[in-house]
Design a protein around this motif. Structure first.
Motif, PDB file in Angstrom:
ATOM      1  N   UNK A   1       9.250  75.373   9.451  1.00 63.04           N
ATOM      2  CA  UNK A   1       8.494  75.512  10.113  1.00 63.04           C
ATOM      3  C   UNK A   1       7.309  75.000  10.879  1.00 63.04           C
ATOM      4  N   UNK A   2       6.924  73.971  11.207  1.00 67.07           N
ATOM      5  CA  UNK A   2       5.494  73.345  11.406  1.00 67.07           C
ATOM      6  C   UNK A   2       5.437  73.391  12.561  1.00 67.07           C
ATOM      7  N   UNK A   3       4.146  74.004  13.058  1.00 64.52           N
ATOM      8  CA  UNK A   3       3.801  74.184  14.427  1.00 64.52           C
ATOM      9  C   UNK A   3       3.402  73.389  15.102  1.00 64.52           C
ATOM     10  N   UNK A   4       3.632  73.190  16.601  1.00 62.35           N
ATOM     11  CA  UNK A   4       2.787  72.455  17.328  1.00 62.35           C
ATOM     12  C   UNK A   4       2.261  72.932  17.983  1.00 62.35           C
ATOM     13  N   UNK A   5       1.175  72.905  18.243  1.00 61.67           N
ATOM     14  CA  UNK A   5       0.035  74.096  19.348  1.00 61.67           C
ATOM     15  C   UNK A   5      -0.583  73.437  20.168  1.00 61.67           C
ATOM     16  N   UNK A   6      -0.995  73.788  21.308  1.00 63.70           N
ATOM     17  CA  UNK A   6      -2.082  73.008  22.537  1.00 63.70           C
ATOM     18  C   UNK A   6      -2.320  74.787  23.415  1.00 63.70           C
TER      19      UNK A   6
ATOM     20  N   UNK B   1      11.368  75.140  31.744  1.00 59.73           N
ATOM     21  CA  UNK B   1      10.334  74.135  31.993  1.00 59.73           C
ATOM     22  C   UNK B   1       9.778  73.981  30.658  1.00 59.73           C
ATOM     23  N   UNK B   2      10.075  75.139  29.721  1.00 65.40           N
ATOM     24  CA  UNK B   2       9.579  74.970  28.442  1.00 65.40           C
ATOM     25  C   UNK B   2      10.958  74.701  27.349  1.00 65.40           C
ATOM     26  N   UNK B   3      11.993  74.933  27.604  1.00 64.49           N
ATOM     27  CA  UNK B   3      12.990  74.340  26.961  1.00 64.49           C
ATOM     28  C   UNK B   3      13.507  72.964  27.300  1.00 64.49           C
ATOM     29  N   UNK B   4      13.026  72.130  28.250  1.00 63.86           N
ATOM     30  CA  UNK B   4      13.065  71.002  28.319  1.00 63.86           C
ATOM     31  C   UNK B   4      11.689  69.695  27.619  1.00 63.86           C
ATOM     32  N   UNK B   5      10.376  70.909  27.446  1.00 73.47           N
ATOM     33  CA  UNK B   5       9.066  70.239  27.293  1.00 73.47           C
ATOM     34  C   UNK B   5       9.411  69.553  25.803  1.00 73.47           C
ATOM     35  N   UNK B   6       9.236  68.213  25.603  1.00 73.61           N
ATOM     36  CA  UNK B   6       8.974  68.195  24.288  1.00 73.61           C
ATOM     37  C   UNK B   6       7.971  68.308  23.341  1.00 73.61           C
ATOM     38  N   UNK B   7       6.447  68.846  23.828  1.00 70.51           N
ATOM     39  CA  UNK B   7       5.466  70.025  23.072  1.00 70.51           C
ATOM     40  C   UNK B   7       5.038  70.573  23.323  1.00 70.51           C
ATOM     41  N   UNK B   8       3.865  70.988  22.608  1.00 77.92           N
ATOM     42  CA  UNK B   8       3.589  71.822  23.026  1.00 77.92           C
ATOM     43  C   UNK B   8       2.349  71.611  24.470  1.00 77.92           C
ATOM     44  N   UNK B   9       2.022  70.839  24.407  1.00 81.68           N
ATOM     45  CA  UNK B   9       1.362  69.956  25.028  1.00 81.68           C
ATOM     46  C   UNK B   9       1.611  70.046  26.787  1.00 81.68           C
ATOM     47  N   UNK B  10       2.785  69.711  26.836  1.00 79.61           N
ATOM     48  CA  UNK B  10       3.707  69.772  28.469  1.00 79.61           C
ATOM     49  C   UNK B  10       3.897  71.263  28.464  1.00 79.61           C
TER      50      UNK B  10
ATOM     51  N   UNK C   1     -10.014  82.491  31.331  1.00 79.63           N
ATOM     52  CA  UNK C   1      -8.806  82.497  30.920  1.00 79.63           C
ATOM     53  C   UNK C   1      -8.546  81.485  29.754  1.00 79.63           C
ATOM     54  N   UNK C   2      -7.512  82.448  28.808  1.00 75.50           N
ATOM     55  CA  UNK C   2      -7.161  81.515  27.798  1.00 75.50           C
ATOM     56  C   UNK C   2      -5.398  81.722  27.273  1.00 75.50           C
ATOM     57  N   UNK C   3      -5.095  79.740  27.957  1.00 73.74           N
ATOM     58  CA  UNK C   3      -3.576  80.211  26.707  1.00 73.74           C
ATOM     59  C   UNK C   3      -3.444  79.435  25.924  1.00 73.74           C
ATOM     60  N   UNK C   4      -2.851  80.008  25.032  1.00 71.64           N
ATOM     61  CA  UNK C   4      -2.374  79.599  23.543  1.00 71.64           C
ATOM     62  C   UNK C   4      -0.936  79.114  23.604  1.00 71.64           C
ATOM     63  N   UNK C   5      -0.367  77.991  23.156  1.00 66.76           N
ATOM     64  CA  UNK C   5       1.087  77.957  22.952  1.00 66.76           C
ATOM     65  C   UNK C   5       1.105  77.174  21.479  1.00 66.76           C
ATOM     66  N   UNK C   6       2.366  78.162  20.583  1.00 66.38           N
ATOM     67  CA  UNK C   6       2.826  77.118  19.506  1.00 66.38           C
ATOM     68  C   UNK C   6       4.420  77.381  20.149  1.00 66.38           C
ATOM     69  N   UNK C   7       5.215  75.768  19.551  1.00 63.41           N
ATOM     70  CA  UNK C   7       6.509  75.765  19.137  1.00 63.41           C
ATOM     71  C   UNK C   7       6.268  75.705  18.124  1.00 63.41           C
ATOM     72  N   UNK C   8       7.331  76.146  17.531  1.00 68.26           N
ATOM     73  CA  UNK C   8       8.290  76.740  16.086  1.00 68.26           C
ATOM     74  C   UNK C   8       8.971  75.322  15.380  1.00 68.26           C
ATOM     75  N   UNK C   9       8.826  74.532  14.955  1.00 71.06           N
ATOM     76  CA  UNK C   9       9.473  73.051  14.332  1.00 71.06           C
ATOM     77  C   UNK C   9      10.505  73.828  13.083  1.00 71.06           C
ATOM     78  N   UNK C  10      11.423  72.688  13.058  1.00 67.38           N
ATOM     79  CA  UNK C  10      12.570  72.569  12.665  1.00 67.38           C
ATOM     80  C   UNK C  10      12.378  72.630  10.585  1.00 67.38           C
TER      81      UNK C  10
END
Length: 497
Positions: free
Chosen positions: A288-293, A461-470, A488-497
């Motif tokens: 459950x590691x998080x990749x954040x941007x 595009x999110x499905x094809x992204x390699x990480x949260x920064x993309x 404005x602010x945007x925060x994205x968290x990608x749920x890892x395996x």
């Protein structure tokens, strides 16, 4: 001293009317344009109270005074000297070797209908006969009746303010003794008690022996003109001070915002990569590691620094805090209040507070603040061990969840705006997440609320992204280029395996 007038042209002869009429027509058109701008500027200044608009209105008033005076002077130039003054000027010229040269303002008298604010009068003091001649307009300017008689040069200072009398004495002395032209201003108190600013221009008239025989002068009421100029200076200074204050406040707001928002740029991983590199494994970090941007987007003007925030923080129990929010208003007040709220969020989250009760305490804090404000926020507590997220919101756009190439808006639990209702209750919801999920949190300045369709269309595009920064880069390409009224602010968290 002036040279004699040419013999082939009379001093009384007015100029040809054609060019002067053309100038008068141009002046009238100019005055009409100035009046139109002045009305528009005055209306804007009245509605907004902006110091710069008040300065613009004062400039328009000053330009209108100048245009009015120009029209009057051109009218006098076309009219020429009245017959009575022509005779007096001719008599004075016949008794002198050097003819007098009147200042530009003395090319005739102001029309009888001229307003008091721009009245022009003339005077002559004859030292051979002790006669003093004033025009009718000059009597009106000083508030005197013709039957009261004109003032001699010795009596004239009695009408001036005491602090200006020495100036007039020096001007007259230099004119009579050294032959210097008079060009100065002083303030008079009319017989009615009104204070006026008078501009005086004059020259001595010499007799055949080179001695001063008389003195001509033209006096003009410039009270309104000087008041307009003073208004321009004052409003300009006020606008400059306001601009300097705004620049200082903007700099302070930016510095405070940069000090409070998370210092990390680019992607951030929880658990931290450097911790794993030190060889200190934690069984809670296995799944459950998080990749954040995240990214902050300023408003279109970039001068309106608001109270929007984003934050991500690892909590003592291995969970992760995710939050975004914003306050009404801009500047130092908004950013300082934002700093207070974000500090409270961090402190309460570290102490173990759940998102729902945390929102309630934030509402109480903002409601009790000495600087009233409204705010919205979303607060999430993610547990990597179970991949579950508990969250609450206070009048804020709900998080967007992207999974398997599609996106949806999470159903928000109950929660009012922060600071709107005392003792408001805030519910919380729980969402089960999966590896590969993308969670998007944003403030309401990112899109035209409540329209989130543009963001949901980013799912492929999110499905094809390699990480949260993309993912953040995709959001900026879609929403970052538009003219936004607020930050404005945007925060994205990608749920890892």
């Amino acid at each position: 001293m002036p040279s004699p007038l040419p013999a082939d042209r009379s001093a009384a002869e007015p100029p040809e009317s054609g060019p002067v009429d053309a100038l008068i027509s141009q002046t009238q058109r100019l005055r009409g344009g100035i009046d139109a701008v002045r009305r528009e500027t005055a209306a804007d200044a009245e509605r907004s109270g902006d110091p710069q608009l008040r300065w613009q209105r004062a400039l328009c008033e000053l330009a209108a005074h100048h245009a009015e005076n120009l029209g009057e002077h051109l009218g006098q130039l076309r009219q020429g000297l009245p017959a009575a003054e022509l005779a007096a000027a001719g008599a004075a010229g016949a008794a002198t070797l050097t003819a007098p040269r009147l200042p530009e303002q003395a090319v005739g008298q102001a029309p009888p209908a001229a307003p008091a604010g721009g009245r022009v009068g003339s005077a002559e003091w004859n030292f051979l006969t002790d006669e003093v001649t004033w025009s009718e307009e000059l009597f009106e300017l000083f508030g005197r009746r013709p039957e009261d008689g004109a003032l001699t040069l010795d009596e004239l200072p009695s009408c001036l303010l005491e602090e200006d009398r020495e100036l007039l004495t020096a001007l007259v002395t230099d004119c009579l003794v050294d032959g210097k032209p008079i060009d100065g201003e002083f303030r008079i108190v009319s017989s009615g008690g009104s204070l006026r600013t008078v501009h005086m221009m004059g020259e001595p008239v010499l007799d055949a022996d080179g001695c001063t025989a008389s003195m001509w002068a033209v006096l003009r009421d410039v009270s309104e003109l000087r008041r307009s100029q003073q208004a321009v200076h004052e409003t300009r200074d006020s606008a400059q001070r306001r601009r300097q204050i705004a620049q200082t406040e903007h700099r302070l707001a930016v510095e405070l915002q940069e000090a409070v928002l998370p210092p990390w740029r680019g992607s951030l991983r929880f658990p931290h990569e450097e911790k794993a590199a030190r060889g200190v494994p934690d069984p809670r970090d296995a799944v459950g590691a998080l990749d954040l941007a995240a990214h902050y987007l300023p408003s279109a003007t970039s001068s309106l620094v608001g109270g929007d925030w984003f934050d991500a923080m690892r909590l003592p129990g291995g969970q992760t805090l995710l939050t975004v929010g914003g306050l009404t208003g801009h500047g130092v007040t908004a950013t300082s209040t934002m700093a207070m709220l974000l500090g409270a969020v961090r402190g309460m989250a570290v102490s173990g507070a759940e998102p729902g009760p945390l929102m309630g305490w934030l509402n109480h804090l903002l409601d009790a603040s000495v600087q009233p404000a409204l705010g919205s926020a979303v607060c999430c507590r993610y547990d990597p061990a179970t991949r579950t997220m508990v969250w609450a919101q206070a009048g804020h756009p709900a998080p967007l969840l992207f999974r398997d190439g599609t996106g949806r808006r999470l159903l928000p639990p109950e929660g009012a705006l922060l600071g709107a209702v005392s003792d408001a209750a805030y519910a919380q919801a729980e969402e089960a997440l999966r590896p590969g999920d993308v969670l998007l949190l944003h403030t309401d300045g990112l899109t035209a609320r409540p329209d989130t369709g543009r963001l949901l269309e980013l799912a492929p595009r999110f499905a094809a992204a390699k990480n949260a920064q993309e993912c953040v880069r995709a959001v900026l390409e879609e929403c970052g280029g538009r003219e936004r009224k607020d930050d404005a602010c945007v925060l994205i968290a990608c749920i890892g395996s």
